[in-house]
Motif scaffolding. Structure first.
Motif, PDB file in Angstrom:
ATOM      1  N   UNK A   1      -7.379  -6.102   4.438  1.00  0.00           N
ATOM      2  CA  UNK A   1      -6.184  -6.963   4.509  1.00  0.00           C
ATOM      3  C   UNK A   1      -6.015  -7.527   5.918  1.00  0.00           C
TER       4      UNK A   1
ATOM      5  N   UNK B   1     -11.414  -5.811  -3.053  1.00  0.00           N
ATOM      6  CA  UNK B   1     -10.202  -5.648  -3.864  1.00  0.00           C
ATOM      7  C   UNK B   1     -10.529  -5.649  -5.358  1.00  0.00           C
TER       8      UNK B   1
ATOM      9  N   UNK C   1      -8.168   4.163   1.072  1.00  0.00           N
ATOM     10  CA  UNK C   1      -6.917   3.440   1.302  1.00  0.00           C
ATOM     11  C   UNK C   1      -6.941   2.740   2.649  1.00  0.00           C
TER      12      UNK C   1
ATOM     13  N   UNK D   1      -8.773  -0.502   2.490  1.00  0.00           N
ATOM     14  CA  UNK D   1      -7.991  -1.605   1.914  1.00  0.00           C
ATOM     15  C   UNK D   1      -7.163  -2.287   2.996  1.00  0.00           C
ATOM     16  N   UNK D   2      -6.525  -1.460   3.823  1.00  0.00           N
ATOM     17  CA  UNK D   2      -5.664  -2.019   4.871  1.00  0.00           C
ATOM     18  C   UNK D   2      -6.515  -2.774   5.891  1.00  0.00           C
TER      19      UNK D   2
END
Lengths: 86, 199
Positions: A8, A49, A1, A4-5
């Motif tokens: 981003x 992603x 997780x 992912x951040x």
């Protein structure tokens, strides 16, 4: 997780870079820089992603995606051979 | 009881094939754009400066964030937390609607200034400018249509998760919808510099 951040964050930073570079006067380079950044951003999305690497059909996709890009580049090239030398 | 046969690899590959065909669909328009830009570079330069760059940047950030909330929704459904998954799916739908809202706002202000396809004031201008706005409207509206379809699909997924039809064991439809949503994001990543940044 967390990854992912992080991805981003990278995408947001790259957008910031693209916008600030566009504000500078780089003449012919601005198109090249904008396109390179766009390709890096889509690469990040495809790999992290869309999990391209973990895809079960990856062996096939590994050929299909460059194949589609090659078709596109071929047609852009052929079109410009016509348009540029008319 | 009859067992339903599901081919996950096949479904995923089918989705990827569809996405690749979408790349070629937009690719054709990108070729059109690059040829017209080559022929009318000065006019394209000036017309791109007239677009609302802050709003375009905001919309880029909205779509990038919606891609993050999309992967988080899948991540949480996989870790058997459907409530969190639903929350992030809701955020994704909200961001998609926010994007379209901004797009409407942007188009409306252009239309207000008499710049829309076949507008009498626009047709009197230079040919390059007519072409630029023609491409602007056709490419952003085709992309907007994709966002709209994406919001529809995401809403269906929301209902299916709510009903428990999609869960950690059967997550494929949500994953495929996610792939579609990311592709819509990628297309915007290329549209954004083409119309708002390359001046």
């Amino acid at each position: 997780m967390k990854s992912y951040i992080f991805v981003w964050l990278c995408l947001v930073v790259l957008t910031g870079v693209a916008v600030s570079v566009a504000g500078m006067d780089l003449a012919g380079w601005s198109v090249a820089v904008a396109m390179v950044i766009a390709f890096v951003k889509s690469g990040l999305i495809l790999i992290y992603f869309m999990h391209l690497k973990e895809e079960e059909g990856f062996r096939l996709l590994r050929w299909m995606i460059p194949g589609v890009l090659a078709i596109l580049i071929l047609f852009i090239g052929l079109t410009f051979l016509d348009v540029a030398f008319r | 009881m009859m067992e339903t046969h599901r081919n996950n690899t096949g479904s995923k590959l089918g989705m990827w094939l569809f996405l690749l065909s979408e790349i070629l669909l937009f690719g054709g328009l990108f070729i059109l754009y690059s040829v017209y830009r080559f022929n009318h570079s000065q006019v394209f330069h000036l017309a791109a400066e007239a677009l609302n760059r802050p709003l375009g940047t905001l919309n880029t950030l909205i779509l990038l964030t919606s891609s993050l909330t999309m992967v988080l929704s899948i991540f949480f459904l996989k870790s058997r937390k459907p409530e969190r998954s639903l929350f992030f799916l809701f955020l994704t739908i909200f961001l998609g609607l926010f994007f379209l809202f901004n797009k409407y706002f942007e188009w409306a202000s252009k239309v207000h200034h008499g710049i829309y396809p076949n507008a009498p004031g626009l047709l009197e201008r230079e040919r390059g400018e007519v072409l630029f706005y023609g491409l602007y409207y056709s490419m952003t509206s085709l992309h907007g249509l994709h966002v709209l379809v994406g919001i529809g699909l995401l809403s269906v997924m929301f209902i299916l998760i709510l009903r428990g039809k999609i869960n950690h064991e059967r997550i494929l439809p949500l994953e495929n919808t996610g792939l579609y949503w990311h592709l819509v994001d990628i297309i915007w990543i290329f549209l954004f510099p083409l119309f708002y940044l390359m001046t």
